[in-house]
Design a protein around this motif. Sequence first.
Motif, PDB file in Angstrom:
ATOM      1  N   LEU A 113       1.186  13.283   9.999  1.00 14.08           N
ATOM      2  CA  LEU A 113       1.394  12.547  11.255  1.00 14.08           C
ATOM      3  C   LEU A 113       0.194  11.668  11.629  1.00 14.08           C
ATOM      4  O   LEU A 113       0.337  10.456  11.751  1.00 14.08           O
ATOM      5  CB  LEU A 113       1.698  13.550  12.377  1.00 14.08           C
ATOM      6  CG  LEU A 113       2.141  12.954  13.694  1.00 14.08           C
ATOM      7  CD1 LEU A 113       3.448  12.184  13.549  1.00 14.08           C
ATOM      8  CD2 LEU A 113       2.300  14.050  14.747  1.00 14.08           C
ATOM      9  N   ARG A 114      -0.986  12.302  11.792  1.00 17.25           N
ATOM     10  CA  ARG A 114      -2.142  11.525  12.278  1.00 17.25           C
ATOM     11  C   ARG A 114      -2.517  10.401  11.313  1.00 17.25           C
ATOM     12  O   ARG A 114      -2.824   9.283  11.744  1.00 17.25           O
ATOM     13  CB  ARG A 114      -3.336  12.456  12.509  1.00 17.25           C
ATOM     14  CG  ARG A 114      -4.507  11.749  13.184  1.00 17.25           C
ATOM     15  CD  ARG A 114      -5.643  12.695  13.477  1.00 17.25           C
ATOM     16  NE  ARG A 114      -6.194  13.266  12.257  1.00 17.25           N
ATOM     17  CZ  ARG A 114      -7.056  14.283  12.221  1.00 17.25           C
ATOM     18  NH1 ARG A 114      -7.459  14.850  13.351  1.00 17.25           N
ATOM     19  NH2 ARG A 114      -7.516  14.737  11.071  1.00 17.25           N
ATOM     20  N   ALA A 115      -2.467  10.698  10.019  1.00 15.32           N
ATOM     21  CA  ALA A 115      -2.828   9.663   9.037  1.00 15.32           C
ATOM     22  C   ALA A 115      -1.858   8.485   9.104  1.00 15.32           C
ATOM     23  O   ALA A 115      -2.258   7.326   8.908  1.00 15.32           O
ATOM     24  CB  ALA A 115      -2.851  10.250   7.629  1.00 15.32           C
ATOM     25  N   VAL A 116      -0.597   8.764   9.387  1.00 13.28           N
ATOM     26  CA  VAL A 116       0.394   7.677   9.505  1.00 13.28           C
ATOM     27  C   VAL A 116       0.040   6.777  10.692  1.00 13.28           C
ATOM     28  O   VAL A 116       0.089   5.545  10.601  1.00 13.28           O
ATOM     29  CB  VAL A 116       1.824   8.248   9.658  1.00 13.28           C
ATOM     30  CG1 VAL A 116       2.826   7.110   9.847  1.00 13.28           C
ATOM     31  CG2 VAL A 116       2.190   9.101   8.447  1.00 13.28           C
ATOM     32  N   LEU A 142       0.857  -1.192   0.000  1.00 14.36           N
ATOM     33  CA  LEU A 142       0.000   0.000   0.000  1.00 14.36           C
ATOM     34  C   LEU A 142       0.892   1.240   0.000  1.00 14.36           C
ATOM     35  O   LEU A 142       1.733   1.403   0.892  1.00 14.36           O
ATOM     36  CB  LEU A 142      -0.902   0.005   1.244  1.00 14.36           C
ATOM     37  CG  LEU A 142      -1.747   1.271   1.462  1.00 14.36           C
ATOM     38  CD1 LEU A 142      -2.728   1.510   0.311  1.00 14.36           C
ATOM     39  CD2 LEU A 142      -2.508   1.186   2.795  1.00 14.36           C
ATOM     40  N   VAL A 143       0.727   2.090  -1.016  1.00 13.26           N
ATOM     41  CA  VAL A 143       1.509   3.330  -1.118  1.00 13.26           C
ATOM     42  C   VAL A 143       0.548   4.500  -0.990  1.00 13.26           C
ATOM     43  O   VAL A 143      -0.346   4.674  -1.837  1.00 13.26           O
ATOM     44  CB  VAL A 143       2.239   3.435  -2.478  1.00 13.26           C
ATOM     45  CG1 VAL A 143       3.113   4.693  -2.515  1.00 13.26           C
ATOM     46  CG2 VAL A 143       3.065   2.185  -2.759  1.00 13.26           C
ATOM     47  N   THR A 144       0.704   5.327   0.049  1.00 15.52           N
ATOM     48  CA  THR A 144      -0.157   6.515   0.171  1.00 15.52           C
ATOM     49  C   THR A 144       0.482   7.671  -0.594  1.00 15.52           C
ATOM     50  O   THR A 144       1.703   7.743  -0.734  1.00 15.52           O
ATOM     51  CB  THR A 144      -0.392   6.905   1.647  1.00 15.52           C
ATOM     52  OG1 THR A 144       0.814   7.465   2.191  1.00 15.52           O
ATOM     53  CG2 THR A 144      -0.832   5.717   2.485  1.00 15.52           C
ATOM     54  N   LEU A 176       7.562   8.813  16.068  1.00 17.67           N
ATOM     55  CA  LEU A 176       6.529   7.788  15.896  1.00 17.67           C
ATOM     56  C   LEU A 176       7.141   6.533  15.268  1.00 17.67           C
ATOM     57  O   LEU A 176       6.856   5.402  15.677  1.00 17.67           O
ATOM     58  CB  LEU A 176       5.401   8.335  15.005  1.00 17.67           C
ATOM     59  CG  LEU A 176       4.231   7.389  14.745  1.00 17.67           C
ATOM     60  CD1 LEU A 176       3.497   7.047  16.042  1.00 17.67           C
ATOM     61  CD2 LEU A 176       3.247   8.013  13.739  1.00 17.67           C
ATOM     62  N   THR A 177       8.037   6.740  14.315  1.00 16.82           N
ATOM     63  CA  THR A 177       8.710   5.617  13.648  1.00 16.82           C
ATOM     64  C   THR A 177       9.475   4.770  14.669  1.00 16.82           C
ATOM     65  O   THR A 177       9.426   3.532  14.651  1.00 16.82           O
ATOM     66  CB  THR A 177       9.692   6.152  12.584  1.00 16.82           C
ATOM     67  OG1 THR A 177       8.964   6.936  11.639  1.00 16.82           O
ATOM     68  CG2 THR A 177      10.418   5.021  11.872  1.00 16.82           C
ATOM     69  N   ARG A 178      10.198   5.457  15.573  1.00 28.47           N
ATOM     70  CA  ARG A 178      11.002   4.719  16.558  1.00 28.47           C
ATOM     71  C   ARG A 178      10.115   3.918  17.506  1.00 28.47           C
ATOM     72  O   ARG A 178      10.423   2.772  17.843  1.00 28.47           O
ATOM     73  CB  ARG A 178      11.887   5.688  17.346  1.00 28.47           C
ATOM     74  CG  ARG A 178      12.955   6.359  16.494  1.00 28.47           C
ATOM     75  CD  ARG A 178      13.896   7.218  17.347  1.00 28.47           C
ATOM     76  NE  ARG A 178      14.853   7.896  16.505  1.00 28.47           N
ATOM     77  CZ  ARG A 178      14.781   9.188  16.151  1.00 28.47           C
ATOM     78  NH1 ARG A 178      13.807   9.959  16.613  1.00 28.47           N
ATOM     79  NH2 ARG A 178      15.684   9.718  15.352  1.00 28.47           N
ATOM     80  N   VAL A 179       9.020   4.520  17.939  1.00 34.39           N
ATOM     81  CA  VAL A 179       8.136   3.799  18.869  1.00 34.39           C
ATOM     82  C   VAL A 179       7.472   2.619  18.150  1.00 34.39           C
ATOM     83  O   VAL A 179       7.354   1.516  18.713  1.00 34.39           O
ATOM     84  CB  VAL A 179       7.077   4.742  19.479  1.00 34.39           C
ATOM     85  CG1 VAL A 179       6.117   3.951  20.371  1.00 34.39           C
ATOM     86  CG2 VAL A 179       7.754   5.839  20.292  1.00 34.39           C
ATOM     87  N   ASN A 209       3.660   7.642   2.504  1.00 37.45           N
ATOM     88  CA  ASN A 209       4.351   8.665   1.731  1.00 37.45           C
ATOM     89  C   ASN A 209       3.576   9.986   1.646  1.00 37.45           C
ATOM     90  O   ASN A 209       4.197  11.049   1.533  1.00 37.45           O
ATOM     91  CB  ASN A 209       4.613   8.117   0.321  1.00 37.45           C
ATOM     92  CG  ASN A 209       4.957   9.207  -0.662  1.00 37.45           C
ATOM     93  OD1 ASN A 209       6.088   9.693  -0.717  1.00 37.45           O
ATOM     94  ND2 ASN A 209       3.966   9.651  -1.452  1.00 37.45           N
ATOM     95  N   ALA A 210       2.246   9.938   1.700  1.00 35.31           N
ATOM     96  CA  ALA A 210       1.471  11.173   1.495  1.00 35.31           C
ATOM     97  C   ALA A 210       1.905  12.235   2.495  1.00 35.31           C
ATOM     98  O   ALA A 210       2.101  11.945   3.682  1.00 35.31           O
ATOM     99  CB  ALA A 210      -0.024  10.886   1.650  1.00 35.31           C
ATOM    100  N   GLY A 211       2.074  13.445   2.018  1.00 37.46           N
ATOM    101  CA  GLY A 211       2.449  14.529   2.915  1.00 37.46           C
ATOM    102  C   GLY A 211       2.107  15.851   2.278  1.00 37.46           C
ATOM    103  O   GLY A 211       1.939  15.946   1.059  1.00 37.46           O
ATOM    104  N   VAL A 212       1.968  16.868   3.125  1.00 42.10           N
ATOM    105  CA  VAL A 212       1.719  18.220   2.612  1.00 42.10           C
ATOM    106  C   VAL A 212       2.719  19.185   3.235  1.00 42.10           C
ATOM    107  O   VAL A 212       3.226  18.958   4.338  1.00 42.10           O
ATOM    108  CB  VAL A 212       0.282  18.704   2.909  1.00 42.10           C
ATOM    109  CG1 VAL A 212      -0.731  17.905   2.112  1.00 42.10           C
ATOM    110  CG2 VAL A 212      -0.038  18.642   4.396  1.00 42.10           C
TER     111      VAL A 212
END
Length: 243
Positions: free
Chosen positions: A107-110, A11-13, A158-161, A82-85
């Motif tokens: 952030l929240r969507a991730v 899945l690629v956002t 968030l990635t680390r946790v 990947n999606a970002g603004v």
Amino acid sequence: MQIQFHGKRALVTGAGKGIGRVIATMLTSCGAEVIALSRTRADLDSLASEIGCQTLQADIGDPIEAEKAAKQAGAIDLLINNAGVSIPQPFLNTSLEAFEQTMSVNLRAVLIISQTIARGMVQRGQGGAIVNLSSQASKVALTDHAAYCASKGALDQLTRVMALELGMHQIRVNALNPTVTLTPMGEVAWSDPEKRNGMLSQIPLGRFAKPIDIANAVVFLLSDQAEMIHGVTLPVDGGFLAN
Ligand code: NDP
């Protein structure tokens, strides 16, 4: 080194444009079954006709749409958040609306999409790999990027946790931290020649990144060749952060 993802669903956002589109294309050419998620239907239709992927149209800044889309994606082995603004504004004039929009997508969507997808990975017990598209802006302050820098700094954490808690399920989680990359977003944020040249002069390799530079690193981090790489935030920045 031959990387292949036959039998894997990815899945690629944010796959409609820029970096995400190149990631979706490269994963397809490596044999993955790609589900491309993005906001603009026309982008998804043209991508589907180019690479034969499945598509999901959603605005993942909306938490309900984000969760629904992640559930619709079904069983996923490889997730690329990947999606970002980026909404450049000076700190003193950063609007609440821009701040909230940035946080909701970057952030929240991730969080929401990763929770849904990782729950499925845990249930199936076959592990998985997740790559979050962060930025060099998580590591250094950039003028006019208060909301963006804050969102990417939080995304690294968030990635680390996620890595800490999901490792026991053999779900690897890493982030990539690109420098300015020549996509629609990169062109808008760095269109001013003075800013552009100032940034370029701090990149030892002397150029901005191309989407394929980022996609190559994403594919590597998702692959078995990276099976002991977990919880890192990897610059793909031509040496910018070595300054
Ligand atoms: P682009 O703006 O070129 O493309 C972003 C893609 O994400 C578009 O297809 C866009 O769809 C989609 N998207 C944005 N918001 C949403 C949303 N709410 N719901 C669904 N899809 C959405 O960005 P890049 O390719 O440049 O950036 C990709 C990632 O890389 C981002 O996370 C960015 O922060 C990061 N990055 C980019 C850098 C750069 O210089 N370009 C540098 C460092 C990191 P639509 O156009 O329809 O809104």
